[in-house]
Design an enzyme around this catalytic site. Structure first.
Site, short mmCIF file in Angstrom:
data_model
loop_
_atom_site.label_atom_id
_atom_site.label_comp_id
_atom_site.label_asym_id
_atom_site.label_seq_id
_atom_site.Cartn_x
_atom_site.Cartn_y
_atom_site.Cartn_z
N GLU A 1 -6.63 -4.27 -7.66
CA GLU A 1 -5.95 -3.44 -8.67
C GLU A 1 -6.85 -2.32 -9.17
O GLU A 1 -6.36 -1.29 -9.62
CB GLU A 1 -5.51 -4.33 -9.86
CG GLU A 1 -4.01 -4.53 -9.88
CD GLU A 1 -3.51 -5.37 -11.05
OE1 GLU A 1 -2.49 -6.03 -10.84
OE2 GLU A 1 -4.09 -5.37 -12.14
N HIS B 1 -10.71 -22.38 11.11
CA HIS B 1 -9.74 -22.94 12.06
C HIS B 1 -8.38 -22.26 11.93
O HIS B 1 -7.40 -22.76 12.46
CB HIS B 1 -9.63 -24.45 11.85
CG HIS B 1 -10.93 -25.15 12.12
ND1 HIS B 1 -11.19 -25.83 13.29
CD2 HIS B 1 -12.07 -25.22 11.39
CE1 HIS B 1 -12.43 -26.30 13.26
NE2 HIS B 1 -12.98 -25.94 12.10
N LYS C 1 8.64 -3.61 -10.84
CA LYS C 1 9.24 -4.05 -12.11
C LYS C 1 10.51 -3.25 -12.39
O LYS C 1 11.52 -3.81 -12.80
CB LYS C 1 8.26 -3.86 -13.27
CG LYS C 1 7.10 -4.82 -13.26
CD LYS C 1 6.29 -4.66 -14.53
CE LYS C 1 4.98 -5.39 -14.43
NZ LYS C 1 4.04 -5.03 -15.48
O1 PA5 Z 1 -4.98 -6.55 -14.77
C1 PA5 Z 1 -3.91 -6.32 -15.30
O2 PA5 Z 1 -3.80 -5.50 -16.22
C2 PA5 Z 1 -2.65 -7.05 -14.87
O3 PA5 Z 1 -2.87 -7.87 -13.79
C3 PA5 Z 1 -2.11 -7.88 -16.01
O4 PA5 Z 1 -3.10 -8.81 -16.39
C4 PA5 Z 1 -0.84 -8.63 -15.60
O5 PA5 Z 1 0.11 -7.72 -15.13
C5 PA5 Z 1 -0.27 -9.39 -16.79
O6 PA5 Z 1 0.00 -8.53 -17.85
P1 PA5 Z 1 0.23 -9.05 -19.31
O7 PA5 Z 1 -0.99 -9.73 -19.77
O8 PA5 Z 1 0.53 -7.82 -20.10
O9 PA5 Z 1 1.41 -9.99 -19.27
#
Ligand code: PA5
Length: 444
Positions: free
Chosen positions: A286, A307, A421
């Protein structure tokens, strides 16, 4: 506490290339430390270890103690992405492999996770379990609006409300200090809440209550974890070509840019570290995968995956390098016995520790993969414990910041996560998405 060894890359890169990318990583180090780079409103994680107040640790411990007094033996931790993976990684790394199956009284409740999928079966089966146990819940969402945890929490909340006289004493919310549906709900229902700091993004939040509360409730030492992270924070603050985070950022950018190694595989040799790979994949995926750039982070847990994925790594498309997390000492000892009949022909291993076999498998794999064109980075720790894990978390976070700046991307945003989303909300006919619903229907 952590040693990084890039000798397994030496046959692939020249000293000039190493120098060039070390210099680039040192420039990126300055950007990260100065706080002047892209996304600099999300740098709160950098000083979390040294700035964690004693009161926060004590508050987390008081939730643990309160639930102990209630006899809670199952804690459902609801969250997804950064609101889940750090806690799961730490709890799996620090727990015994078979703790949940052992008989007899347990020192801490079992911790299970929800809100990281939309599987109906998963939630139904979770409720079967909750019905047999004394259950509490930690719900975590920084935004307070993420669908997967919200759905799971609605179901768990209803269960707790139906089954316990005082639901609020069994539910803790971790969310933004003022925004989001979860914050509103928690305030209205009188839940105890912990705050995710504004300037700490989800995937950098394991050392906030997001990670610390589930970890302490599961019975582990968060003070040692923060101490280990603090020690690492101090070590990595020193600008130097020997800084482990600079070294890691430099070599991975070199391999990516100069050699076209577009896939990095985190390799672990202990099943307890499977979720270290999952946490690390989110952190790097990310943070770096944007603007048409980025190393694709993958993970394997050996020797099992030798494996399954071993063939590809040895001989498939030469796009990958490996980062091996090497654990120098096992916390437990099992010695292979001698068998007079030797029908399995294993007496050549009699008297040897299983870990010795593991080490030789690891070394043999390293040499084979280098021969097969896969550069190796090694990140070594002495053994697994809370303190070392705290250091490891901080190391990978700090190195990620340097690496993403070296690559030229903003490490702290994730604009691409929104695309699915929008489609999902349109398909679920969420109010406000009417236009998108019409558009998307035309495509189906
Ligand atoms: O790193 C990030 O920002 C995302 O992976 C969030 O942690 C994830 O989308 C969950 O978001 P939230 O804590 O707002 O529910």
């Amino acid at each position: 506490m952590i040693k990084i060894d890039v000798k397994g890359c030496s046959t692939f890169v020249t000293p000039e290339q190493s120098k060039k990318y070390t210099d680039k990583a040192l420039e990126a180090f300055d950007v990260l430390v100065s706080g002047e780079g892209a996304g600099n409103d999300f740098l709160g994680w950098k000083h979390l270890p040294s700035e964690t107040p004693e009161s926060l640790l004590a508050d987390c411990e008081s939730v643990r103690d309160g639930w102990k007094a209630l006899g809670v033996d199952l804690v459902i931790v609801i969250g997804i992405g950064g609101s889940y993976l750090g806690a799961r990684c730490a709890i799996e790394a620090l727990s015994g492999n078979f703790d949940k199956l052992l008989k007899g009284p347990k020192a801490a409740p079992d911790v299970v996770f929800a809100g990281n999928n939309l599987s109906e079966e998963y939630l139904a089966e979770l409720m079967d379990l909750a019905a047999q146990r004394n259950t509490a819940c930690i719900v975590i969402s920084k935004s307070g609006t993420t669908t997967e945890p919200a759905v799971a929490f609605r179901i768990v909340k209803e269960f707790i409300e139906k089954n316990y006289p005082n639901p609020a004493e069994r539910i803790v919310a971790i969310t933004d200090k003022s925004r989001g549906a979860l914050k509103t709900l928690a305030t209205q229902e009188g839940y105890r809440t912990f705050v995710v700091p504004d300037d700490v993004g989800g995937r950098f939040s394991v050392l906030t209550p997001v990670g610390l509360l589930p970890i302490v409730v599961a019975g582990f030492d968060i003070r040692a974890m923060i101490d280990g992270a603090k020690e690492m924070e101090q070590k990595l603050a020193v600008k130097s070509a020997d800084n482990a985070a600079v070294q890691y950022a430099a070599i991975r950018n070199l391999l990516y840019t100069e050699l076209g190694k577009k896939v990095e595989i985190m390799v672990t040799y202990n099943p307890k570290f499977q979720y270290l790979g999952e946490w690390w994949k989110q952190l790097y995926g990310e943070s770096e995968g944007k603007d048409g750039k980025g190393i694709f982070p993958a993970s394997v847990n050996n020797t099992a995956d030798l494996h399954s994925m071993g063939q590809f790594i040895q001989e498939g498309d030469r796009v990958m390098f490996e980062t091996v997390v090497n654990i120098e000492k096992a916390n437990r000892s099992v010695v292979i016995g001698r068998d007079e009949q030797n029908l399995d022909q294993l007496n050549f291993l009699a008297g040897k520790h299983v870990e010795h076999c593991g080490s030789m498998a690891q070394l043999g794999t390293k040499l084979a993969h280098i021969d097969g064109g896969v550069p190796q980075i090694e990140v070594s720790i002495d053994h697994i414990d809370s303190r070392i894990l705290g250091g490891l978390f901080y190391f990978f976070e700090f190195a990620c910041g340097i690496s993403a700046y070296t690559l030229g991307v903003n490490p702290f945003n994730q604009p691409g996560v929104e695309a699915y989303k929008k489609n999902m909300f349109a398909l679920l006919e969420k109010p406000g998405y009417e236009e998108q619903t019409k558009e998307i229907r035309k495509r189906l």
